[in-house]
Scaffold this motif. Structure first.
Motif, PDB file in Angstrom:
ATOM      1  N   ASP A 172       7.618  -5.742   0.579  1.00 15.54           N
ATOM      2  CA  ASP A 172       6.377  -5.394  -0.108  1.00 15.54           C
ATOM      3  C   ASP A 172       5.427  -6.584  -0.123  1.00 15.54           C
ATOM      4  OD1 ASP A 172       7.657  -3.020  -0.575  1.00 15.54           O
ATOM      5  OD2 ASP A 172       8.201  -3.476  -2.640  1.00 15.54           O
TER       6      ASP A 172
ATOM      7  N   ASP B 279       3.616   3.018   5.779  1.00 18.77           N
ATOM      8  CA  ASP B 279       3.072   3.059   4.421  1.00 18.77           C
ATOM      9  C   ASP B 279       1.694   3.730   4.427  1.00 18.77           C
ATOM     10  OD1 ASP B 279       1.260   1.205   5.385  1.00 18.77           O
ATOM     11  OD2 ASP B 279       2.084  -0.480   4.257  1.00 18.77           O
TER      12      ASP B 279
ATOM     13  N   THR C  19      15.586  -1.935  17.108  1.00 22.15           N
ATOM     14  CA  THR C  19      16.765  -1.217  16.622  1.00 22.15           C
ATOM     15  C   THR C  19      16.739  -1.066  15.109  1.00 22.15           C
ATOM     16  OG1 THR C  19      18.006  -2.052  18.511  1.00 22.15           O
ATOM     17  CG2 THR C  19      19.299  -1.202  16.679  1.00 22.15           C
TER      18      THR C  19
ATOM     19  N   PHE D 226      14.218  -2.397  11.470  1.00 24.76           N
ATOM     20  CA  PHE D 226      13.041  -3.153  11.018  1.00 24.76           C
ATOM     21  C   PHE D 226      12.788  -2.863   9.548  1.00 24.76           C
ATOM     22  CE2 PHE D 226       8.557  -3.159   9.907  1.00 24.76           C
ATOM     23  CZ  PHE D 226       8.172  -4.441  10.303  1.00 24.76           C
TER      24      PHE D 226
ATOM     25  N   ASN E  43       1.116   1.270   8.429  1.00 22.63           N
ATOM     26  CA  ASN E  43       1.866   0.136   8.979  1.00 22.63           C
ATOM     27  C   ASN E  43       3.368   0.397   8.873  1.00 22.63           C
ATOM     28  OD1 ASN E  43      -0.518  -1.698   9.249  1.00 22.63           O
ATOM     29  ND2 ASN E  43      -0.575  -1.320   7.034  1.00 22.63           N
ATOM     30  N   LEU E  44       4.098   0.079   9.941  1.00 28.55           N
ATOM     31  CA  LEU E  44       5.543   0.311   9.945  1.00 28.55           C
ATOM     32  C   LEU E  44       6.186  -0.422   8.774  1.00 28.55           C
ATOM     33  CD1 LEU E  44       7.710   1.725  11.696  1.00 28.55           C
ATOM     34  CD2 LEU E  44       8.111  -0.474  12.814  1.00 28.55           C
ATOM     35  N   THR E  45       7.032   0.296   8.038  1.00 25.46           N
ATOM     36  CA  THR E  45       7.659  -0.281   6.843  1.00 25.46           C
ATOM     37  C   THR E  45       9.180  -0.316   6.971  1.00 25.46           C
ATOM     38  OG1 THR E  45       5.814   0.502   5.513  1.00 25.46           O
ATOM     39  CG2 THR E  45       7.827  -0.087   4.321  1.00 25.46           C
ATOM     40  N   ALA E  46       9.762   0.672   7.618  1.00 28.05           N
ATOM     41  CA  ALA E  46      11.205   0.675   7.872  1.00 28.05           C
ATOM     42  C   ALA E  46      11.459   1.499   9.120  1.00 28.05           C
ATOM     43  CB  ALA E  46      11.983   1.242   6.686  1.00 28.05           C
ATOM     44  N   PHE E  47      12.468   1.093   9.881  1.00 27.50           N
ATOM     45  CA  PHE E  47      12.756   1.771  11.150  1.00 27.50           C
ATOM     46  C   PHE E  47      14.220   1.590  11.504  1.00 27.50           C
ATOM     47  CE2 PHE E  47      13.511   1.485  15.708  1.00 27.50           C
ATOM     48  CZ  PHE E  47      12.963   2.684  16.161  1.00 27.50           C
ATOM     49  N   ILE E  48      14.823   2.648  12.030  1.00 32.65           N
ATOM     50  CA  ILE E  48      16.148   2.512  12.652  1.00 32.65           C
ATOM     51  C   ILE E  48      16.207   3.372  13.915  1.00 32.65           C
ATOM     52  CG2 ILE E  48      17.386   2.090  10.465  1.00 32.65           C
ATOM     53  CD1 ILE E  48      18.545   4.980  10.779  1.00 32.65           C
TER      54      ILE E  48
ATOM     55  N   GLN F   3      13.265   2.708   2.534  1.00 32.87           N
ATOM     56  CA  GLN F   3      14.664   2.662   2.953  1.00 32.87           C
ATOM     57  C   GLN F   3      15.430   3.893   2.476  1.00 32.87           C
ATOM     58  OE1 GLN F   3      15.511  -1.454   1.561  1.00 32.87           O
ATOM     59  NE2 GLN F   3      16.076  -1.887   3.678  1.00 32.87           N
TER      60      GLN F   3
ATOM     61  N   ASN G 162       6.832   1.728  -1.189  1.00 33.96           N
ATOM     62  CA  ASN G 162       7.396   0.378  -1.131  1.00 33.96           C
ATOM     63  C   ASN G 162       8.659   0.379  -0.273  1.00 33.96           C
ATOM     64  OD1 ASN G 162       9.585   1.227  -2.724  1.00 33.96           O
ATOM     65  ND2 ASN G 162       8.464   0.738  -4.611  1.00 33.96           N
ATOM     66  N   LEU G 163       9.193  -0.810  -0.033  1.00 35.22           N
ATOM     67  CA  LEU G 163      10.331  -0.921   0.882  1.00 35.22           C
ATOM     68  C   LEU G 163      11.539  -0.146   0.378  1.00 35.22           C
ATOM     69  CD1 LEU G 163      11.793  -1.954   3.336  1.00 35.22           C
ATOM     70  CD2 LEU G 163      12.150  -4.135   2.146  1.00 35.22           C
TER      71      LEU G 163
ATOM     72  N   MET H 212       0.834  -1.203   0.000  1.00 25.53           N
ATOM     73  CA  MET H 212       0.000   0.000   0.000  1.00 25.53           C
ATOM     74  C   MET H 212       0.867   1.251   0.000  1.00 25.53           C
ATOM     75  SD  MET H 212      -3.009  -0.899   2.722  1.00 25.53           S
ATOM     76  CE  MET H 212      -1.924  -1.984   3.655  1.00 25.53           C
TER      77      MET H 212
ATOM     78  N   ILE I  94       7.471   6.272  16.058  1.00 29.91           N
ATOM     79  CA  ILE I  94       6.458   5.461  15.361  1.00 29.91           C
ATOM     80  C   ILE I  94       5.092   6.136  15.455  1.00 29.91           C
ATOM     81  CG2 ILE I  94       5.251   3.239  15.360  1.00 29.91           C
ATOM     82  CD1 ILE I  94       7.891   1.943  16.318  1.00 29.91           C
ATOM     83  N   LYS I  95       4.747   6.663  16.643  1.00 28.86           N
ATOM     84  CA  LYS I  95       3.453   7.337  16.798  1.00 28.86           C
ATOM     85  C   LYS I  95       3.376   8.598  15.937  1.00 28.86           C
ATOM     86  CE  LYS I  95       1.539   5.833  21.233  1.00 28.86           C
ATOM     87  NZ  LYS I  95       2.198   4.546  21.386  1.00 28.86           N
TER      88      LYS I  95
ATOM     89  N   ASP J 234       9.092   4.824  20.677  1.00 33.02           N
ATOM     90  CA  ASP J 234       7.636   4.805  20.538  1.00 33.02           C
ATOM     91  C   ASP J 234       7.116   6.100  19.930  1.00 33.02           C
ATOM     92  OD1 ASP J 234       4.993   3.617  21.133  1.00 33.02           O
ATOM     93  OD2 ASP J 234       4.824   5.262  22.552  1.00 33.02           O
ATOM     94  N   ILE J 235       7.738   7.225  20.313  1.00 31.55           N
ATOM     95  CA  ILE J 235       7.274   8.524  19.814  1.00 31.55           C
ATOM     96  C   ILE J 235       7.474   8.642  18.301  1.00 31.55           C
ATOM     97  CG2 ILE J 235       7.741  11.021  19.888  1.00 31.55           C
ATOM     98  CD1 ILE J 235       8.213  10.716  22.898  1.00 31.55           C
TER      99      ILE J 235
END
Lengths: 134, 134, 134, 134
Positions: free
Chosen positions: C44, B32, C38, C40, B36-41, B9, B4-5, B1, B55-56, B52-53
């Motif tokens: 797709d 996305d 850390t 994620f 929904n969480l798609t990438a995180f560091i 990234q 994309n990844l 949706m 992502i929120k 948490d903040i």
């Protein structure tokens, strides 16, 4: 991670003594560098609602590496961190939570105290911190 | 949706570079179009509470398709969205979350950044957004 | 605490490559020694429900310092840890979560993978682990 | 309500000593007659996931005034209390939680221990109980 149990118990003991001296009934929580509960006591007849608040104060102080009251001064209406309390499962941002540092200044955990006025809570927390930072 | 990844990234990478340039330690999250969480560091030694903040913030920006700070201006006492932060499992409405659009202007996701002042958070988020909207 | 971002990204990258080789669509999460997210990524079209599962698998593996499937073998009806899944905000105890060790054998974090069969999830997680333990 | 702080600390101290004697790393929680946390310690390097479990064991033992393992024998598939673990924000029903009685046999609280096998957890909890019931 960070503070060990022996240190955490020393912090709790010092805070407990301070609370006894002041004649107040406190919940006293210590978390480690990972914000995990490491030692906790609830004094007889302390407010039931203060149990959760003391733990949240300790976590909040470690989450952002500053005394909880500082965060509260920024989270007021119109402030830059307004309503930050909704994060991390609930923060407590009034005084009573303080980071704990080792002798080199590294933050190794935090204490949270709740059961009286926020001034009393902070004073008891400060007494706890001194047991390790001495 | 939506994003994309590979794009997500690229957003994270650009925001990370900006944070390194500014000398700040950030949590950087991309969601996305479905929030929904798609990438995180999480950068080394970034505040634990900012995970948490970030992502929120990303979710909040996509939930309402506007920068988080705009929502925060409406959620103040007396405002039309007063305490909207209580919804959706907790919103964060101060700056640092920005919707991400594709070249046609369609919103495909959002970025959320936390770890410094809200001005810094917003600047890093903006750098992330530029990687895709270019 | 434990794994740093560079290592976590290497773990995610190796797991991602393995998933591409296998033709599966995965959610891949890495937590540090404190069980904090850390790094994620969500590939797709990966199952939406696997996002939360991948993070819970990584946390579960670090919470008890063992592969998630081992815990699952103990939490069956009649097992010694029956229904342990109700703790810690929800555990996932089928395969796909594995602790990550450094060269000296110290656990520095964990990976959690979800999106296919549990055998595939475990294989992708194992490929991620190898990137650091190599 | 029920156990006071001095008694709770005696329970924690006795359980801690037992854990040291056995060479196991435990989380040890004591709740009062109202199922409120009264004293807690986490030994260095104890499993992170056992923190929540120790508290839930103590609460569960007081919620139903019986050892947690007894409840677990009734909550199996086909049992009369099948999946009772879904109540009260999450119960833990394998061994390690035991009610604490005063000399007259009245239940005044409970202890919960987690960090090793359920047999070890129960043995450490039993040592704690003896400190007050002795």
């Amino acid at each position: 991670m960070g503070i060990n149990l022996q240190q955490a118990q020393a912090v709790v003991h010092a805070a407990h003594q301070k609370a006894l001296d002041m004649g107040v009934k406190m919940n006293i929580a210590v978390v480690d560098a990972g914000a995990n509960l490491t030692a906790f006591i609830r004094m007889d007849d302390a407010w039931l609602g203060s149990l959760d608040i003391s733990i949240k104060k300790a976590k909040t102080a470690r989450f952002f590496d500053m005394p909880t009251g500082v965060i509260g001064s920024l989270s007021q209406p119109g402030g830059s961190l307004y309503n930050i309390e909704h994060s991390n499962g609930g923060l407590i941002t009034f005084p009573g939570g303080i980071p704990i540092k080792d002798e080199s200044g590294t933050i190794i955990g935090a204490i949270g105290v709740s059961g009286s006025t926020v001034e009393d809570d902070h004073a008891v927390a400060e007494a706890g911190v001194q047991a390790v930072q001495g």
